[in-house]
Scaffold this active site. Structure first.
Site, PDB file in Angstrom:
ATOM      1  N   CYS A   2      19.090  91.293  55.458  1.00  0.00           N
ATOM      2  CA  CYS A   2      18.903  92.531  55.964  1.00  0.00           C
ATOM      3  C   CYS A   2      17.941  92.592  57.417  1.00  0.00           C
ATOM      4  O   CYS A   2      17.370  91.679  57.605  1.00  0.00           O
ATOM      5  CB  CYS A   2      18.678  93.634  54.758  1.00  0.00           C
ATOM      6  N   ASP A 102      18.374  91.756  43.626  1.00  0.00           N
ATOM      7  CA  ASP A 102      17.134  91.249  43.634  1.00  0.00           C
ATOM      8  C   ASP A 102      15.950  92.040  44.240  1.00  0.00           C
ATOM      9  O   ASP A 102      14.847  92.119  43.596  1.00  0.00           O
ATOM     10  CB  ASP A 102      16.967  89.895  44.292  1.00  0.00           C
ATOM     11  N   VAL A 322      30.161  71.979  64.686  1.00  0.00           N
ATOM     12  CA  VAL A 322      30.656  72.516  66.008  1.00  0.00           C
ATOM     13  C   VAL A 322      30.758  71.231  66.749  1.00  0.00           C
ATOM     14  O   VAL A 322      29.935  70.197  66.591  1.00  0.00           O
ATOM     15  CB  VAL A 322      29.768  73.353  66.599  1.00  0.00           C
ATOM     16  N   SER A 395      21.926  75.413  54.858  1.00  0.00           N
ATOM     17  CA  SER A 395      21.633  74.414  55.946  1.00  0.00           C
ATOM     18  C   SER A 395      20.741  73.364  55.402  1.00  0.00           C
ATOM     19  O   SER A 395      20.126  73.454  54.484  1.00  0.00           O
ATOM     20  CB  SER A 395      21.042  74.989  57.211  1.00  0.00           C
ATOM     21  N   GLY A 396      20.737  72.379  56.363  1.00  0.00           N
ATOM     22  CA  GLY A 396      19.835  71.053  55.869  1.00  0.00           C
ATOM     23  C   GLY A 396      18.397  71.150  56.614  1.00  0.00           C
ATOM     24  O   GLY A 396      17.740  70.102  56.637  1.00  0.00           O
TER      25      GLY A 396
END
Length: 672
Positions: A2, A102, A322, A395-396
């Protein structure tokens, strides 16, 4: 995920003003809006919601605690919130739950355990504004690593000094209401906003390509530090002061604590412990009530995250990459090969240069603070593609910082070990002779010699590399050497008016006892490059498309495990990230992974000479440069002309200047 914003100290808090501020961060939360005002206190909280957990109205914010004491505007995710609920229930401290968000869990924990203890128990990424109705205090808090942003300051003059790397922060008095929010554009929407450019932040920005530390680009407006909380009283706001934040978690302290634990000295045991901790983190971060996927570049870090996701998923994980029409910067075929082996449902965005170029004019809006890591473009493109199919992506990121993935982690200690044998005056004399030949002349020499040299010895940017070597030779210490290679521009003051020498390299990163050189570099990259660059890049690029990105490597248990591993195991056999490589080989064949590190790059040199030239020329016009009189217009134009003629490789330095000028044109800050 958010966006939050609000203000405190206005005589009559206007819900319309709070709503206007929240509208500026609509992209962070397009699903719902909430505004709440405490009229007697002059306080307003506003929230934009991207629904991830509990999609029902029970997740609406700002949210009130069951006890009636707290009201919260919360941005982020608490991955272990179900575990926290269980703890509360077993202790008889849980309220009658209204939903399963949460946010509601956090409020119950605050009521039962207090704010600081609850933050220490929570695992996640977050920025929080918490109003205590009984004590009449406002607490702002940020997650351990600063994954989620939070700016704070007063509307006029503002209340925290601009602490750059190595600087001491001094309190500054502010005027007007206190403002806070996920992005600066939310603060700028307040009718009493008077933003003045923080010229003292420009040197650091031009050096690193981002505004680092607690500073922002506006005088007195600050970023709340990662792992900290700031509690303000009525007296603070009336006096226009911000007290010092309290550090509830510290990466340095956590690293020291892990190193004091039993070390993982057995290489195979280290690999297994990382697998255990990272698998648990991935499992927790796969919790969502909306479609979820992952970024996949085909590199070590993202491939490992996807492999662990696929291992625990009931159906093929959705992965996204990509690819570029320039083969030099295209890793999409590697990502597709990894995806095929793991059996994921894979999609590749075949991006053209035109798609990336179309995004360039939007960057000052997307990054409402100057930001010049050019990988922001492919990151924004893959985020846009991914959001068309899922709402959450793992993600890494952070694998390099925790496990030693950057080239500098390997060669800085090696080079310094050899350099220090040669006296500094001799090294400086050699550096002077190397710099006497312009880079473009050295490039031409390489072109001529390249006809007879083996291909492995040919260098496209030979001149630039030799000039970088000259800078390395001039380093007075290992810390100075690291500061140089970590910089986008080693001489940022050359682009600013005046002849001040600027900060010494040693002052940019503090010396820390009990860390060897590799450990120190890993910690510095975590505290600075990751926080100020990597996480900012990913947050703004992804949230611009209303995509939530989660980072499993930034789990506190993964961090603790990583810091129990000796540096000699992380960097082993002449390779960085040895532990992650061995773990990945358990899931993916070595031949799909072993290749030179490419990074998320774009052909910036060529674009600035070609399709972006008109855009750049407009920003570098005399009238445009005059809008920022602290820039040395003559030096900037000289750099631009050298770049156009191919006399050196100045694209990164120019990109930082261009992004600053584009930001100034869009936001028009006041000048001091």
């Amino acid at each position: 995920m958010c966006g939050i914003t609000g203000f405190w100290g206005q005589e009559t808090p206007s819900a319309a003003t709070a709503s206007k501020m929240a509208a500026q961060i609509l992209h962070r939360g397009p699903d719902d809006e909430g505004v709440w005002c405490e009229e007697q206190a002059g306080l307003a909280l506003a929230h934009r919601r991207l629904s991830i957990l509990d999609l029902s109205p029970a997740g609406h914010q700002p949210m009130h605690s069951a006890c009636g004491c707290y009201v919260i505007a919360f941005n982020g995710e608490i991955y272990n919130h179900l575990e926290l609920r269980t703890r509360l229930e077993r202790a008889g401290q849980a309220p009658a739950w209204r939903g399963h968000s949460d946010t509601e869990t956090l409020l119950a924990a605050f009521a039962a355990w207090g704010v600081e203890a609850s933050l220490q128990a929570a695992v996640g990424m977050f920025a929080i504004a918490l109003w205590n109705r009984k004590a009449r205090t406002l607490t702002l808090a940020r997650d351990r690593f600063g994954e989620k942003p939070l700016y704070v300051g007063f509307a006029q003059g503002c209340g925290i000094a601009q602490g750059q790397r190595g600087d001491e922060r001094e309190p500054v008095m502010g005027r007007g209401p206190l403002l806070f929010g996920s992005e600066l554009k939310a603060l700028m929407a307040h009718p009493e906003w008077q933003g003045t450019l923080a010229t003292e932040a420009l040197e650091g920005y031009l050096r690193f390509g981002c505004v680092g530390g607690e500073a922002s680009i506006f005088q007195g407006v600050a970023k709340l530090p990662p792992g900290s909380m700031l509690t303000l009283s009525v007296a603070d706001v009336q006096a226009g002061r911000l007290p010092a934040p309290v550090q509830w978690w510290s990466a340095e302290a956590a690293a020291r604590a892990a190193m004091a634990d039993e070390p993982l000295s057995d290489p195979l045991a280290a690999v297994s412990e990382v697998e255990r901790a990272l698998s648990h983190s991935v499992k927790e971060q796969m919790l969502a009530d909306v479609p979820l996927g992952a970024f996949l570049s085909g590199g070590i870090d993202s491939s490992l995250i996807v492999a662990l996701m696929q291992q625990q998923a009931e159906r093929p994980v959705r992965t996204f990459s990509v690819g570029f029409d320039d083969a030099r910067y295209d890793e999409s075929q590697h990502a597709a090969a990894v995806a095929a082996h793991l059996g994921t449902e894979h999609m590749t965005l075949q991006a053209t240069s035109a798609m990336a170029l179309d995004l360039v004019p939007q960057l000052p809006e997307l990054y409402d603070e100057p930001f010049a890591d050019s990988s922001q473009l492919p990151t924004a493109l893959v985020s846009k593609l991914t959001r068309e199919h899922v709402s959450v992506a793992l993600s890494g990121d952070a694998g390099d910082e925790l496990f030693g993935g950057y080239n500098r982690h390997l060669w800085v200690p090696r080079i310094w070990h050899k350099l220090k044998r040669l006296p500094l005056p001799a090294r400086r004399a050699l550096a002077l002779s190397l710099k006497a030949i312009p880079p473009h002349a050295l490039d031409r020499m390489m072109q001529l010699c390249g006809k007879v040299l083996p291909s492995r010895l040919r260098m496209r940017t030979f001149g630039e590399k030799l000039h970088k070597l000259a800078a390395v030779l001039e380093s007075s210490s290992e810390r100075a050497l690291f500061a140089g290679v970590a910089s986008m521009n080693r001489q940022p003051t050359a682009l600013l008016k005046g002849s001040r020498p600027g900060a010494a390299p040693e002052a940019l990163f503090p010396a820390l006892a009990q860390f060897n050189s590799v450990e120190w570099m890993l910690l510095m990259d975590t505290l600075h490059f990751m926080v100020d660059d990597v996480l900012v890049k990913v947050d703004r690029a992804s949230m611009a498309s209303s995509l939530e990105v989660r980072v499993p490597f930034l789990d506190p248990e993964v961090f603790h495990t990583a810091w129990r591993i000796p540096a000699g195991i992380k960097l082993r056999d002449g390779q960085g990230k040895w532990v992650l490589r061995q773990l990945l080989y358990r899931h993916v064949p070595r031949e799909l992974i072993e290749r030179p590190k490419m990074g998320f790059a774009i052909p910036l040199d060529d674009w600035l000479r070609g399709p972006l030239r008109e855009w750049a020329e407009d920003l570098l016009s005399s009238a445009s440069l005059a809008e920022l009189p602290m820039l040395d217009a003559r030096q900037v134009r000289r750099l631009w002309q050298a770049h156009l003629k191919g006399q050196g490789h100045h694209a990164q330095q120019l990109w930082a200047v261009l992004q600053l000028l584009a930001w100034q044109r869009r936001w028009k800050p006041g000048l001091p």
